[in-house]
Write an enzyme that holds these catalytic residues in place. Structure first.
Site, mmCIF file in Angstrom:
data_model
loop_
_atom_site.group_PDB
_atom_site.id
_atom_site.type_symbol
_atom_site.label_atom_id
_atom_site.label_comp_id
_atom_site.label_asym_id
_atom_site.label_seq_id
_atom_site.Cartn_x
_atom_site.Cartn_y
_atom_site.Cartn_z
ATOM 1 N N ARG A 61 0.491 -1.018 -0.073
ATOM 2 C CA ARG A 61 -0.111 -0.083 0.184
ATOM 3 C C ARG A 61 0.802 1.513 -0.102
ATOM 4 O O ARG A 61 1.849 1.057 0.406
ATOM 5 C CB ARG A 61 -0.779 0.053 1.071
ATOM 6 C CG ARG A 61 -2.188 -0.616 1.349
ATOM 7 C CD ARG A 61 -2.737 -1.056 2.887
ATOM 8 N NE ARG A 61 -1.448 -1.098 3.516
ATOM 9 C CZ ARG A 61 -1.626 0.316 4.518
ATOM 10 N NH1 ARG A 61 -2.109 1.162 4.101
ATOM 11 N NH2 ARG A 61 -0.948 -0.293 5.371
ATOM 12 N N LYS A 202 -8.102 -2.984 2.002
ATOM 13 C CA LYS A 202 -7.811 -2.246 3.262
ATOM 14 C C LYS A 202 -8.370 -0.918 3.115
ATOM 15 O O LYS A 202 -9.004 0.019 3.496
ATOM 16 C CB LYS A 202 -6.532 -1.826 3.382
ATOM 17 C CG LYS A 202 -5.599 -2.560 3.954
ATOM 18 C CD LYS A 202 -5.981 -3.488 5.071
ATOM 19 C CE LYS A 202 -5.181 -4.575 5.397
ATOM 20 N NZ LYS A 202 -5.648 -5.129 6.688
ATOM 21 N N HIS A 222 -8.848 -4.489 13.440
ATOM 22 C CA HIS A 222 -7.123 -5.749 12.855
ATOM 23 C C HIS A 222 -6.661 -6.544 13.922
ATOM 24 O O HIS A 222 -5.802 -5.851 14.088
ATOM 25 C CB HIS A 222 -6.456 -4.040 12.913
ATOM 26 C CG HIS A 222 -5.191 -4.753 11.504
ATOM 27 N ND1 HIS A 222 -3.830 -4.360 11.083
ATOM 28 C CD2 HIS A 222 -5.156 -5.683 10.628
ATOM 29 C CE1 HIS A 222 -3.261 -4.689 10.462
ATOM 30 N NE2 HIS A 222 -4.151 -5.994 9.790
ATOM 31 N N SER A 240 2.798 -6.279 12.153
ATOM 32 C CA SER A 240 3.484 -7.634 10.545
ATOM 33 C C SER A 240 4.999 -8.430 11.523
ATOM 34 O O SER A 240 4.920 -7.608 12.338
ATOM 35 C CB SER A 240 4.695 -7.426 9.068
ATOM 36 O OG SER A 240 5.015 -7.780 8.625
ATOM 37 N N LYS A 244 0.783 -13.343 14.712
ATOM 38 C CA LYS A 244 -0.739 -13.132 14.222
ATOM 39 C C LYS A 244 -1.145 -14.268 13.265
ATOM 40 O O LYS A 244 -2.596 -14.870 13.946
ATOM 41 C CB LYS A 244 -0.499 -11.775 13.841
ATOM 42 C CG LYS A 244 -2.367 -11.693 13.383
ATOM 43 C CD LYS A 244 -2.358 -10.409 13.329
ATOM 44 C CE LYS A 244 -2.473 -9.594 12.216
ATOM 45 N NZ LYS A 244 -2.914 -9.640 11.181
ATOM 46 N N ARG A 326 2.567 -12.225 -1.134
ATOM 47 C CA ARG A 326 1.762 -12.731 -0.429
ATOM 48 C C ARG A 326 0.279 -13.709 -1.539
ATOM 49 O O ARG A 326 1.017 -13.916 -1.895
ATOM 50 C CB ARG A 326 1.072 -11.736 -0.073
ATOM 51 C CG ARG A 326 1.692 -10.030 0.481
ATOM 52 C CD ARG A 326 0.348 -9.047 1.038
ATOM 53 N NE ARG A 326 0.982 -8.039 1.959
ATOM 54 C CZ ARG A 326 0.765 -8.740 3.334
ATOM 55 N NH1 ARG A 326 -0.454 -9.501 3.631
ATOM 56 N NH2 ARG A 326 0.621 -7.683 4.740
#
Length: 545
Positions: A61, A202, A222, A240, A244, A326
């Site tokens: 992003r 997002k 989040h 990040s 998680k 990703r």
């Protein structure tokens, strides 16, 4: 569903400003979208059947190019600044028309879905994409209506995404050629000049972060979430690199979702915003994250990865394009999921931090004040090699573990968390997945097995009768003993050879917390401020005997 007639599609597209369309496809299934992407040379297939695509210049992003239209709805409610950058309504309308003019001669892909797995908080979506693989991304990440569902509704929010359209900053009011602009009055997101698909995901998260606290008294989060065999729900916050996704994907618990959730008022519980997962795959290995590994198959997307030379096998260690490689896949590609993606009121909340200073305990319990303070702080650390120019560990703070997605002032979300804690018997834990025995370069990374054991102990009630002592600087409650965990590991100071060095490192980190919090202090309640660390000289106290 095959390509729809243009008149039928125009009825859906007309509210978005389209008066004509050269050729458009409506809610194509994954196989048709993969075929279209291959024919249009948007990607190639891997040996597992996944579609490999590149996002071009932008491999993540672009926060400095994300704007919110400043108008009567947002003027007095949005937290304006470097994160929420204002954009003029007139400039938005002009840019919108330019994008429509650009797209009307293109082949378009239209997708209808929704965000929010709970019926009480669903957002109907309509997405128009220039790229076929972007439409597949939306199929994977947003919730999918039943095949027989009537989706001829007026969308609650829409996205127009055109990577090939470049803004003229001097004329259009953007910073550069790429942009992502949210307009809450027009209920529309414009994305141009970037092929990074995560901007769409997002963007809708930002919309929900604005709407849900206002309209539903619902806390947007989040975080990832899962449910145990006893029906107990847990949520995991973390930036990040904190673990998680790894820690919430537990073979003994059902996954609700891996990234975005809402917490309804009263006994409404939690629910997933999404219908898929968007996981990082750098250094992905089958033995470390088998669920993600097995989910990368036909219908899935891998972004910015590269093959092992001479093969169609993805080399997940390859960072030549970006470290932010990703995969995007539907959540039902994961075997152990909650169906539907909803859960009860959580009984446990975990804040994950990769503390590169080696100061924070591997596990500590937070009262309401410390929970709100650490939620607002959103601390972790970046270490050497993770980003260009980082040569030593750097403390990183992101409010509510997702500052860049928060349209409202962060204290609003923290206060909502405090209200939830008042209403429900939820335990909040701070988990350090970073370093112990010293900081980065001296100590060692916390063993994943220990972290899992600590979280399991909390989830299964093994710590209910354990005595806790406060950390002398951070004030969090540290357990004196945890089954299967070396006692000395629980008190980070005891793991350091040089105790004075620990005291100094702890004091330095505390000062960084306080300095970061200055921007929130004026709006933070005394209850929140009570969770701040002490910044006096280190006291050299040992926590556990």
């Amino acid at each position: 569903m095959p390509t729809s007639s243009i008149p039928a599609l125009l009825a859906r597209l007309r509210p978005l400003g389209f008066t004509r369309a050269a050729r458009a496809h409506f809610n194509l299934p994954p196989a048709a979208l993969v075929e279209a992407a291959l024919c249009r040379v948007e990607g190639v297939l891997t040996d597992t059947g996944a579609l490999m695509c590149d996002t071009g210049k932008f491999t993540g992003r672009s926060p400095k190019d994300r704007f919110i239209v400043r108008d009567a709805i947002t003027e007095d409610s949005v937290w304006w600044g470097d994160i929420n950058i204002p954009f003029g309504p007139d400039k938005f309308d002009e840019l919108h028309q330019k994008m429509v003019d650009y797209l009307e001669d293109k082949e378009l892909y239209v997708r209808e879905g929704y965000a929010g797995a709970h019926p009480a908080a669903q957002l109907k979506l309509r997405v128009v994409t220039e790229l076929a693989w972007h439409n597949l991304f939306c199929y994977n990440l947003f919730l999918r209506p039943a095949e027989t569902a009537d989706t001829s509704w007026l969308a609650d929010f829409s996205i127009i995404c055109a990577p090939g359209f470049l803004a003229d900053p001097a004329v259009d009011g953007t910073r550069q050629a790429n942009f992502a602009i949210l307009n809450f009055t027009k209920k529309l997101i414009l994305i141009g000049g970037t092929a990074y698909a995560g901007e769409m995901k997002k963007g809708i998260f930002g919309v929900l972060n604005f709407l849900l606290p206002h309209t539903q008294d619902t806390l947007p989060m989040h975080c990832s979430a899962n449910i145990g065999a006893r029906g107990d729900a847990a949520v995991f916050f973390g930036l990040s690199g904190t673990g998680k996704t790894t820690l919430s994907t537990d073979p003994n618990r059902h996954l609700v979702g891996d990234d975005e959730h809402g917490w309804l008022p009263g006994q409404g519980g939690i629910f997933n915003f999404e219908g898929g997962c968007y996981a990082k795959v750098i250094d992905l290995a089958a033995d470390k994250e088998p669920e993600i590994w097995q989910a990368i198959r036909f219908g899935s997307i891998v972004e910015n990865t590269r093959f092992v030379p001479g093969t169609r096998t993805v080399d997940y260690a390859n960072k030549s394009v970006t470290e932010n490689t990703r995969t995007a896949y539907p959540i039902d590609y994961i075997p152990n999921i909650a169906v539907p993606s909803v859960g009860p009121v959580p009984t446990h909340i975990f804040f994950l931090t990769a503390d590169a200073t080696g100061v924070l305990p591997p596990l500590s319990k937070l009262d309401k004040s410390h929970a709100m303070y650490h939620f607002l702080s959103g601390y972790t650390a970046k270490v050497a090699g993770t980003e260009m120019g980082i040569l030593e560990p750097q403390a990183t703070f992101s409010a509510c573990f997702g500052a860049v997605f928060l349209p409202l002032h962060p204290t609003r979300y923290a206060e909502m968390l405090g209200e939830k804690m008042d209403e429900h018997p939820v335990s909040v834990w701070l988990v350090n997945t970073g370093w112990t025995g010293g900081g980065y370069g001296v100590g060692s990374r916390m063993k994943l097995g220990y972290t899992r054991a600590l979280i399991t102990a909390a989830l299964t009630g093994q710590l209910d009768e354990v005595k806790f002592r406060p950390h002398p600087i951070f004030g969090v409650q540290v357990p004196g003993a945890v089954p299967g965990i070396p006692t000395e590991l629980l008190d980070p100071r005891r793991t350091w050879v040089n105790k004075a060095a620990y005291d100094q490192a702890a004091s330095t980190l505390a000062n960084k917390f306080v300095a970061n919090f200055e921007k929130y202090a004026a709006a933070a309640s005394p209850d929140i401020m009570a969770g701040a660390p002490l910044v006096a000289e280190p006291v050299g106290q040992v926590l556990v005997g």
